[in-house]
Design a protein around this motif. Structure first.
Motif, mmCIF file in Angstrom:
data_model
loop_
_atom_site.group_PDB
_atom_site.id
_atom_site.type_symbol
_atom_site.label_atom_id
_atom_site.label_comp_id
_atom_site.label_asym_id
_atom_site.label_seq_id
_atom_site.Cartn_x
_atom_site.Cartn_y
_atom_site.Cartn_z
ATOM 1 N N PHE A 261 -28.313 -19.208 26.523
ATOM 2 C CA PHE A 261 -29.432 -19.007 25.612
ATOM 3 C C PHE A 261 -29.715 -17.522 25.462
ATOM 4 O O PHE A 261 -29.299 -16.695 26.285
ATOM 5 C CB PHE A 261 -30.691 -19.719 26.117
ATOM 6 C CG PHE A 261 -31.260 -19.151 27.400
ATOM 7 C CD1 PHE A 261 -32.164 -18.100 27.385
ATOM 8 C CD2 PHE A 261 -30.884 -19.677 28.629
ATOM 9 C CE1 PHE A 261 -32.678 -17.572 28.558
ATOM 10 C CE2 PHE A 261 -31.392 -19.156 29.810
ATOM 11 C CZ PHE A 261 -32.300 -18.102 29.777
ATOM 12 N N ASN A 262 -30.403 -17.186 24.387
ATOM 13 C CA ASN A 262 -30.939 -15.856 24.186
ATOM 14 C C ASN A 262 -32.442 -15.989 24.036
ATOM 15 O O ASN A 262 -32.925 -16.652 23.108
ATOM 16 C CB ASN A 262 -30.335 -15.199 22.943
ATOM 17 C CG ASN A 262 -30.945 -13.833 22.682
ATOM 18 O OD1 ASN A 262 -31.891 -13.701 21.923
ATOM 19 N ND2 ASN A 262 -30.395 -12.816 23.320
ATOM 20 N N ALA A 263 -33.205 -15.390 24.950
ATOM 21 C CA ALA A 263 -34.652 -15.576 24.977
ATOM 22 C C ALA A 263 -35.326 -14.989 23.738
ATOM 23 O O ALA A 263 -36.330 -15.526 23.259
ATOM 24 C CB ALA A 263 -35.231 -14.938 26.245
ATOM 25 N N GLU A 264 -34.779 -13.893 23.190
ATOM 26 C CA GLU A 264 -35.420 -13.254 22.038
ATOM 27 C C GLU A 264 -35.259 -14.067 20.767
ATOM 28 O O GLU A 264 -36.214 -14.270 20.014
ATOM 29 C CB GLU A 264 -34.855 -11.845 21.851
ATOM 30 C CG GLU A 264 -35.217 -10.892 22.989
ATOM 31 C CD GLU A 264 -34.701 -9.490 22.725
ATOM 32 O OE1 GLU A 264 -34.175 -9.235 21.611
ATOM 33 O OE2 GLU A 264 -34.816 -8.654 23.635
ATOM 34 N N SER A 265 -34.058 -14.576 20.519
ATOM 35 C CA SER A 265 -33.829 -15.354 19.302
ATOM 36 C C SER A 265 -34.275 -16.803 19.455
ATOM 37 O O SER A 265 -34.537 -17.492 18.465
ATOM 38 C CB SER A 265 -32.340 -15.320 18.932
ATOM 39 O OG SER A 265 -31.566 -16.056 19.874
ATOM 40 N N GLY A 266 -34.349 -17.273 20.694
ATOM 41 C CA GLY A 266 -34.691 -18.674 20.953
ATOM 42 C C GLY A 266 -33.525 -19.623 20.817
ATOM 43 O O GLY A 266 -33.681 -20.833 20.986
ATOM 44 N N HIS A 267 -32.341 -19.096 20.518
ATOM 45 C CA HIS A 267 -31.166 -19.939 20.333
ATOM 46 C C HIS A 267 -30.529 -20.298 21.677
ATOM 47 O O HIS A 267 -30.532 -19.494 22.613
ATOM 48 C CB HIS A 267 -30.127 -19.236 19.466
ATOM 49 C CG HIS A 267 -30.559 -19.034 18.061
ATOM 50 N ND1 HIS A 267 -30.038 -18.051 17.242
ATOM 51 C CD2 HIS A 267 -31.479 -19.689 17.311
ATOM 52 C CE1 HIS A 267 -30.617 -18.111 16.051
ATOM 53 N NE2 HIS A 267 -31.494 -19.099 16.079
ATOM 54 N N GLY A 268 -29.977 -21.508 21.746
ATOM 55 C CA GLY A 268 -29.292 -21.936 22.948
ATOM 56 C C GLY A 268 -28.236 -22.972 22.625
ATOM 57 O O GLY A 268 -28.242 -23.581 21.549
ATOM 58 N N ILE A 269 -27.306 -23.164 23.558
ATOM 59 C CA ILE A 269 -26.239 -24.142 23.381
ATOM 60 C C ILE A 269 -25.935 -24.789 24.732
ATOM 61 O O ILE A 269 -25.933 -24.127 25.768
ATOM 62 C CB ILE A 269 -24.949 -23.491 22.802
ATOM 63 C CG1 ILE A 269 -23.902 -24.553 22.460
ATOM 64 C CG2 ILE A 269 -24.398 -22.435 23.743
ATOM 65 C CD1 ILE A 269 -24.204 -25.338 21.226
ATOM 66 N N VAL A 270 -25.724 -26.096 24.710
ATOM 67 C CA VAL A 270 -25.300 -26.861 25.887
ATOM 68 C C VAL A 270 -24.087 -27.680 25.478
ATOM 69 O O VAL A 270 -24.109 -28.343 24.432
ATOM 70 C CB VAL A 270 -26.398 -27.832 26.375
ATOM 71 C CG1 VAL A 270 -25.884 -28.653 27.566
ATOM 72 C CG2 VAL A 270 -27.665 -27.085 26.738
ATOM 73 N N VAL A 271 -23.029 -27.638 26.264
ATOM 74 C CA VAL A 271 -21.860 -28.487 26.017
ATOM 75 C C VAL A 271 -21.427 -29.103 27.342
ATOM 76 O O VAL A 271 -21.222 -28.389 28.329
ATOM 77 C CB VAL A 271 -20.677 -27.711 25.404
ATOM 78 C CG1 VAL A 271 -19.509 -28.668 25.134
ATOM 79 C CG2 VAL A 271 -21.090 -27.003 24.119
ATOM 80 N N LEU A 272 -21.313 -30.422 27.371
ATOM 81 C CA LEU A 272 -20.824 -31.151 28.537
ATOM 82 C C LEU A 272 -19.630 -31.986 28.109
ATOM 83 O O LEU A 272 -19.639 -32.575 27.025
ATOM 84 C CB LEU A 272 -21.914 -32.072 29.101
ATOM 85 C CG LEU A 272 -23.275 -31.439 29.420
ATOM 86 C CD1 LEU A 272 -24.237 -32.517 29.931
ATOM 87 C CD2 LEU A 272 -23.142 -30.318 30.441
ATOM 88 N N ASN A 273 -18.594 -32.033 28.943
ATOM 89 C CA ASN A 273 -17.449 -32.878 28.584
ATOM 90 C C ASN A 273 -16.751 -33.367 29.840
ATOM 91 O O ASN A 273 -16.816 -32.737 30.895
ATOM 92 C CB ASN A 273 -16.503 -32.108 27.649
ATOM 93 C CG ASN A 273 -15.276 -31.551 28.327
ATOM 94 O OD1 ASN A 273 -14.207 -32.143 28.260
ATOM 95 N ND2 ASN A 273 -15.404 -30.401 28.972
ATOM 96 N N ASP A 274 -16.129 -34.534 29.736
ATOM 97 C CA ASP A 274 -15.497 -35.146 30.902
ATOM 98 C C ASP A 274 -13.993 -34.940 30.918
ATOM 99 O O ASP A 274 -13.215 -35.849 31.187
ATOM 100 C CB ASP A 274 -15.844 -36.631 31.018
ATOM 101 C CG ASP A 274 -15.355 -37.461 29.847
ATOM 102 O OD1 ASP A 274 -14.861 -36.871 28.862
ATOM 103 O OD2 ASP A 274 -15.472 -38.700 29.910
ATOM 104 N N SER A 275 -13.574 -33.710 30.670
ATOM 105 C CA SER A 275 -12.190 -33.314 30.916
ATOM 106 C C SER A 275 -12.211 -31.915 31.507
ATOM 107 O O SER A 275 -13.190 -31.190 31.368
ATOM 108 C CB SER A 275 -11.358 -33.323 29.623
ATOM 109 O OG SER A 275 -11.649 -32.176 28.833
#
Length: 365
Positions: A335-349
């Motif tokens: 995440f970037n606290a200033e822009s408020g943008h974030g990404i989460v990716v989970l995968n089972d490989s």
């Protein structure tokens, strides 16, 4: 890193034509058998879920590898968008070393509660320790510069062999319980206090907090972090019974990891629904121990480190992040606290998903 194969400098003498034909036939049969038993990279499988635009961006970022089930969340301020393939925001995954951000939060929270100080030493936690290991501070462990080895030393030759075999059998290589982690400190060799990523260190940190508070690590995660934040799909499993498994990078089944006494280094299981809650709470400072994200020291040429969390210096905007990996899972959160943008990716490989950072941030020259 781009590499090219250099031409061989060795020379061989061609055999008789019949022998060469036999060798070619044997090689063809072997290749055919290998193709049958080894799953090949085949892109994203399963039914798409959630936002099509996010899934398209994820496909572009991650490329065509052997993916089984993938789930993602994109955060823009308070707005969360979910997407996946063969999975959705409630599908459970092993988050691997993102677990360390929870352990770091427990460390920061314990300081806030007055239970420990940043410079509390292992000798103060376990008075039976002496020598160099007794002088190691909890903060040095949290910043991955304690001098502790990267992995727990094997207590015996048999344990060492068992851990080695687990790589071939695709099973959990972490064999010791909490008591074994503590016992291992009495004979461990402490190196230079310089940046070195250590799973063992975070196992020790988590067990130190458990020792000081008189609570089991799993209970601490639940009582102090996930329950207050409403993360009902996040837990530290006590056993592998009933748990889903992941896959190797080539698609072979890999057993679940519960990691025993090393759980504070990487055993948490969660969903993108809950990890989006975690990301926003840490980003906004509302999570217990959120100050763990604050960069405190240089880790390498491109990252600074807080307590577990890394912050890039070569992306626009810079990202505060952590990734994770077990035998059959990979994860990424940023995440970037200033822009408020974030990404989460989970995968089972066991295919890395760090490239998903490009969805919210571009790498500098």
């Amino acid at each position: 890193m781009h590499t090219t194969d250099a031409p061989s400098t060795s020379t061989t003498t061609a055999g008789p034509p019949r022998r060469r034909m036999t060798a070619f036939a044997a090689a063809a049969i072997a290749a055919a058998l290998l193709a049958v038993i080894t799953p090949w990279p085949r892109g994203f499988q399963g039914t798409p879920t959630g936002d099509a635009a996010l899934m398209s961006a994820l496909e572009g970022a991650l490329g065509s590898k052997h993916w089984q089930h993938v789930a993602a969340a994109r955060i823009d301020g308070d707005e969360v968008t979910f997407a996946g393939t063969g999975a959705d925001e409630h599908t459970e995954f092993e988050i691997g070393s993102i677990t360390k951000t929870f352990t770091a939060a427990l460390f920061a929270d314990a300081i806030d509660r007055g239970e420990i100080d940043a410079d509390t030493t292992l000798g103060e936690v376990w008075p039976q320790l002496d020598g160099k290991v007794a002088e190691v501070t909890l903060e040095s462990i949290a910043m991955q510069r304690s001098g502790l080895p990267s992995q727990e030393p094997a207590p015996s030759f048999a344990d060492g062999v068992g851990t080695l075999l687990s790589n071939y059998l695709r099973t959990d290589p972490y064999r010791g319980d909490a008591a074994d982690i503590v016992a291992s400190l009495e004979a461990v060799e402490v190196g230079k206090a310089e940046p070195e990523y250590s799973n063992y260190g975070f196992a020790v940190l988590g067990q130190a907090i458990a020792e000081v508070t008189g609570k089991d690590y799993a209970d601490l995660v639940a009582e102090r972090l996930t329950e207050p934040l409403g993360m009902k799909e996040t837990s530290v499993p006590g056993s592998a019974d009933g748990l889903s498994h992941g896959y190797t990078a080539s698609g072979l089944p890999a057993g679940p990891w519960t990691m025993g006494g090393s759980a504070p280094a990487g055993a948490i299981r969660s969903t993108t629904h809950d990890m989006a809650i975690w990301l926003r709470a840490v980003r906004d400072g509302s999570a217990p121990g959120a100050e763990a994200t604050e960069p405190r020291k240089d880790f390498d040429d491109s990252d600074r480190i807080g307590w577990a969390w890394f912050t890039t210096e070569n992306r626009s905007p810079n990202l505060t992040w952590h990734n994770g990996g077990t035998g059959g899972y990979r994860s990424f959160l940023a995440f970037n606290a200033e822009s408020g943008h974030g990404i989460v990716v989970l995968n089972d490989s066991a295919n890395d998903v760090d490239a998903a950072a490009s969805i919210i941030s571009t790498k500098g020259a």
